[in-house]
Scaffold this motif. Structure first.
Motif, short mmCIF file in Angstrom:
data_model
loop_
_atom_site.label_atom_id
_atom_site.label_comp_id
_atom_site.label_asym_id
_atom_site.label_seq_id
_atom_site.Cartn_x
_atom_site.Cartn_y
_atom_site.Cartn_z
N ASN A 76 6.04 -35.41 -22.75
CA ASN A 76 5.15 -36.31 -21.96
C ASN A 76 3.92 -36.44 -22.84
O ASN A 76 3.21 -37.44 -22.70
CB ASN A 76 4.85 -35.59 -20.69
CG ASN A 76 5.86 -35.44 -19.56
OD1 ASN A 76 6.74 -36.20 -19.86
ND2 ASN A 76 5.61 -34.71 -18.54
N ILE A 77 3.49 -35.78 -23.64
CA ILE A 77 2.43 -36.08 -24.54
C ILE A 77 2.81 -36.71 -25.80
O ILE A 77 1.97 -37.25 -26.73
CB ILE A 77 1.55 -34.95 -24.81
CG1 ILE A 77 1.99 -33.86 -25.79
CG2 ILE A 77 0.84 -34.30 -23.62
CD1 ILE A 77 1.25 -32.85 -26.15
N GLY A 78 4.14 -36.95 -26.18
CA GLY A 78 4.44 -37.92 -27.08
C GLY A 78 4.84 -37.13 -28.40
O GLY A 78 5.17 -37.84 -29.49
N LEU A 79 4.90 -35.81 -28.44
CA LEU A 79 5.51 -34.99 -29.77
C LEU A 79 7.10 -35.24 -29.88
O LEU A 79 7.11 -34.92 -30.99
CB LEU A 79 4.91 -33.48 -29.23
CG LEU A 79 3.54 -33.20 -29.45
CD1 LEU A 79 3.17 -31.69 -29.24
CD2 LEU A 79 2.79 -33.70 -30.66
N LEU A 80 7.59 -35.29 -28.82
CA LEU A 80 8.96 -35.49 -29.00
C LEU A 80 9.24 -37.15 -28.20
O LEU A 80 8.54 -37.16 -27.19
CB LEU A 80 9.93 -34.32 -28.26
CG LEU A 80 9.73 -33.07 -28.82
CD1 LEU A 80 10.61 -32.11 -28.07
CD2 LEU A 80 10.34 -33.04 -30.24
N SER A 81 10.43 -37.59 -28.66
CA SER A 81 10.70 -38.69 -28.16
C SER A 81 11.91 -38.61 -27.27
O SER A 81 12.67 -37.98 -27.54
CB SER A 81 11.04 -39.96 -29.24
OG SER A 81 12.27 -40.19 -29.39
N PRO A 82 11.97 -39.39 -26.00
CA PRO A 82 13.15 -39.10 -25.18
C PRO A 82 14.51 -39.46 -25.89
O PRO A 82 15.64 -38.73 -25.86
CB PRO A 82 12.87 -40.00 -23.95
CG PRO A 82 11.83 -40.78 -24.18
CD PRO A 82 11.06 -40.14 -25.24
N ARG A 83 14.32 -40.45 -26.70
CA ARG A 83 15.56 -40.98 -27.48
C ARG A 83 16.04 -39.64 -28.36
O ARG A 83 17.28 -39.38 -28.65
CB ARG A 83 15.33 -42.01 -28.38
CG ARG A 83 15.09 -43.49 -27.43
CD ARG A 83 15.02 -44.74 -28.47
NE ARG A 83 14.73 -45.66 -27.51
CZ ARG A 83 13.52 -46.26 -27.12
NH1 ARG A 83 12.49 -45.32 -27.46
NH2 ARG A 83 13.52 -47.37 -26.47
N GLU A 84 15.22 -39.15 -29.12
CA GLU A 84 15.66 -38.20 -30.32
C GLU A 84 16.03 -36.96 -29.40
O GLU A 84 17.22 -36.41 -29.75
CB GLU A 84 14.53 -38.13 -31.32
CG GLU A 84 13.62 -36.98 -30.67
CD GLU A 84 12.29 -36.72 -31.74
OE1 GLU A 84 12.51 -36.43 -32.92
OE2 GLU A 84 11.23 -36.50 -31.12
N VAL A 85 15.73 -36.74 -28.27
CA VAL A 85 16.17 -35.40 -27.61
C VAL A 85 17.44 -35.77 -26.97
O VAL A 85 18.25 -35.25 -27.19
CB VAL A 85 15.04 -35.16 -26.67
CG1 VAL A 85 15.69 -33.89 -25.55
CG2 VAL A 85 13.81 -34.72 -27.17
N CYS A 86 17.74 -36.78 -26.36
CA CYS A 86 19.05 -37.20 -25.96
C CYS A 86 20.09 -37.28 -26.90
O CYS A 86 21.11 -36.87 -26.73
CB CYS A 86 18.86 -38.54 -24.96
SG CYS A 86 18.03 -38.34 -23.34
N GLU A 87 19.55 -38.18 -27.90
CA GLU A 87 20.74 -38.29 -29.05
C GLU A 87 20.74 -36.75 -29.73
O GLU A 87 22.11 -36.34 -29.94
CB GLU A 87 20.30 -39.09 -30.18
CG GLU A 87 20.38 -40.70 -29.53
CD GLU A 87 19.53 -41.65 -30.51
OE1 GLU A 87 18.96 -41.22 -31.59
OE2 GLU A 87 19.26 -42.75 -29.99
N ALA A 88 20.01 -35.85 -29.92
CA ALA A 88 20.34 -34.71 -30.39
C ALA A 88 21.30 -33.79 -29.32
O ALA A 88 22.01 -33.17 -29.79
CB ALA A 88 19.09 -33.72 -30.72
N ALA A 89 20.97 -33.94 -28.23
CA ALA A 89 21.91 -33.12 -27.02
C ALA A 89 23.34 -33.98 -27.23
O ALA A 89 24.21 -32.88 -27.06
CB ALA A 89 21.39 -33.48 -25.70
#
Ligand code: FAD
Length: 417
Positions: free
Chosen positions: A272-285
């Motif tokens: 939520n504060i932008g340290l991670l991006s939803p794209r990189e998290v979903c792609e990593a999962a």
């Protein structure tokens, strides 16, 4: 080319933020700590430390990249303590001729910024491209539909992104493995401990500041373990992928009297504060599934929360504000019970959810929805009062996410799947 002041908000700490692209050499980047944002609800001290410390670290990271950065600290004597006046003061100070900002997370700020578009010192607002969808695209999807079902929205995003898709069909043959995500916890189960991030001088200084200014708020700082840099956020992501994701699915809806985090990722605040991006998290999962390290019910369940729910609630927020926050179809007008702040109740599940929230600025979704949410519903609490409580108590709390579950229960809109 105009000389811009680029205003970066506390939930926009991403180096690939749209407003940071193509900057002229004389641009000034500004980050402002303002008391007004810390006080409009009594935010948990851990949430304030997280945001201020992450902002300070981010400002340093931008300086290291060669950008000219102005940082208004909370105790700067010149600080006007309110975002828009402070940004305009800085633009005048540096001789800038426009203020650039990415769409803020809150409707009230967006309104205030758009109202300044025609001012002598104009605000230029840029869409936030860190999400999979934009408010405009969501509104187009919603237009003309009788009911806005999460499931259909989610399937469309799966098709569009290709996440967990095999030859145009959902991986494993089903879109949704929710039915496999409801196992109770066995008696003896080791939950891998969360990584511990050391507190550096920046975070310690912010903690002292927050104790001084916001020490009267609900919650303590002793258990502070939130990531305040991208590096720390990546450590949390890797920990989740390696140690928690494989069991995330089956225990997703479980609850424990003693374990606050279970197999949840604790990544919402960093996202939520932008340290991670939803794209990189979903792609990593997704990679964990493709390379055989995590089962499909876990990976699909996790991706559904981010690609599905997170995007969907944001779309609803922007499409339905400002009436959304005031919705109260059941006419519930009760006050929030005092025990939501004290934890002083004989209802054990409620007491533990509140104590864990006080200690960690965190509760998992079952505690939020089934415990604090349901009990408030039964007690006829006004949805706005509960919304304000949610906004105050979690490190990840932001209006665009937490309004939905609260308003949904009270408005009985049949949208969930
Ligand atoms: C009443 C209520 C209030 C909530 N308030 C917030 C809030 O202010 N901020 C917030 O980020 N989330 C909120 N949520 C959603 C969810 O509870 C949290 O995202 C989650 O508990 C955060 O912990 P986690 O990172 O360990 O999540 P995990 O269980 O590991 O889930 C992974 C990620 O999926 C996303 N996610 C999970 N569930 C939801 C959901 N229901 N809606 C949207 N995104 C979701 C989050 O980004 C989360 O980090 C709320 C849910 C309820 C029921």
């Amino acid at each position: 080319m105009p000389r811009p002041l680029v205003l970066i908000l506390g939930d926009q700490l991403s180096t690939d933020l749209a407003s940071l692209g193509d900057l002229p050499d004389d641009a000034v980047v500004a980050l402002c700590e303002v008391a007004g944002e810390g006080r409009y609800v009594p935010h948990h001290p851990q949430k304030i430390v997280l945001i201020l410390s992450a902002m300070r670290h981010f400002a340093e990271a931008l300086r290291r990249r060669g950008l000219r950065v102005h940082y208004s600290a909370l105790d700067d004597p010149d600080n006007l303590q309110s975002l828009i006046p402070e940004a305009e003061r800085l633009a005048a100070l540096y001789g800038c001729d426009e203020i650039r900002a990415v769409r803020p997370g809150e409707w009230r700020l967006w309104q205030a910024m758009t109202a300044r578009a025609g001012a002598p010192l104009p605000w230029r607002l840029i869409e936030d491209d860190r999400f999979y969808t934009t408010p405009e695209a969501f509104a187009a999807w919603a237009d003309g539909r009788k009911a806005l079902r999460l499931e259909y929205f989610y399937r469309e995003l799966r098709r569009r992104t290709g996440l967990l898709m095999e030859d145009g069909a959902p991986a494993g043959g089903k879109w949704n493995y929710d039915a496999d995500n409801r196992e109770p916890l066995p008696d003896a189960l080791e939950i891998p401990a969360a990584p511990r991030h050391g507190l550096d001088a920046t975070t310690e200084a912010v903690m002292a500041l927050v104790e001084e200014h916001f020490g009267d708020h609900f919650g303590g700082l002793a258990g502070f373990q939130w990531p305040v840099t991208r590096r720390q956020a990546l450590v949390d992501l890797r920990h989740f992928l390696a140690h928690l994701l494989p069991d995330f699915g089956r225990y997703q809806d479980a609850i424990s009297d003693s374990e606050p985090f279970l197999f949840h990722s604790r990544l919402s605040a960093a996202l939520n504060i932008g340290l991670l991006s939803p794209r990189e998290v979903c792609e990593a999962a997704e990679r964990e599934y493709l390379e055989g390290r995590a089962p499909l019910n876990s990976v699909e369940g996790f991706i559904r929360q981010i690609l599905g729910w997170r995007e969907y609630v944001r779309g609803l927020y922007w499409t339905r504000m400002p009436d959304y926050k005031r919705g109260n179809a059941l006419g519930a007008n009760g006050e929030l019970p005092a025990c939501y702040w004290s934890g002083d109740t004989e209802l054990r599940c409620l007491r533990r959810a509140i104590e864990m929230t006080r200690d960690n600025a965190y509760a998992h979704h079952i505690q939020r929805l089934m415990v604090t949410g349901n009990i408030a519903l039964l007690c006829d609490v006004s949805p706005e009062a509960l919304c304000d409580w949610y906004l105050a108590v979690y490190a990840d709390a932001c209006e665009w996410v937490e309004s939905y579950p609260t308003c949904w229960a009270w408005c009985c809109t049949p949208t969930a799947a």
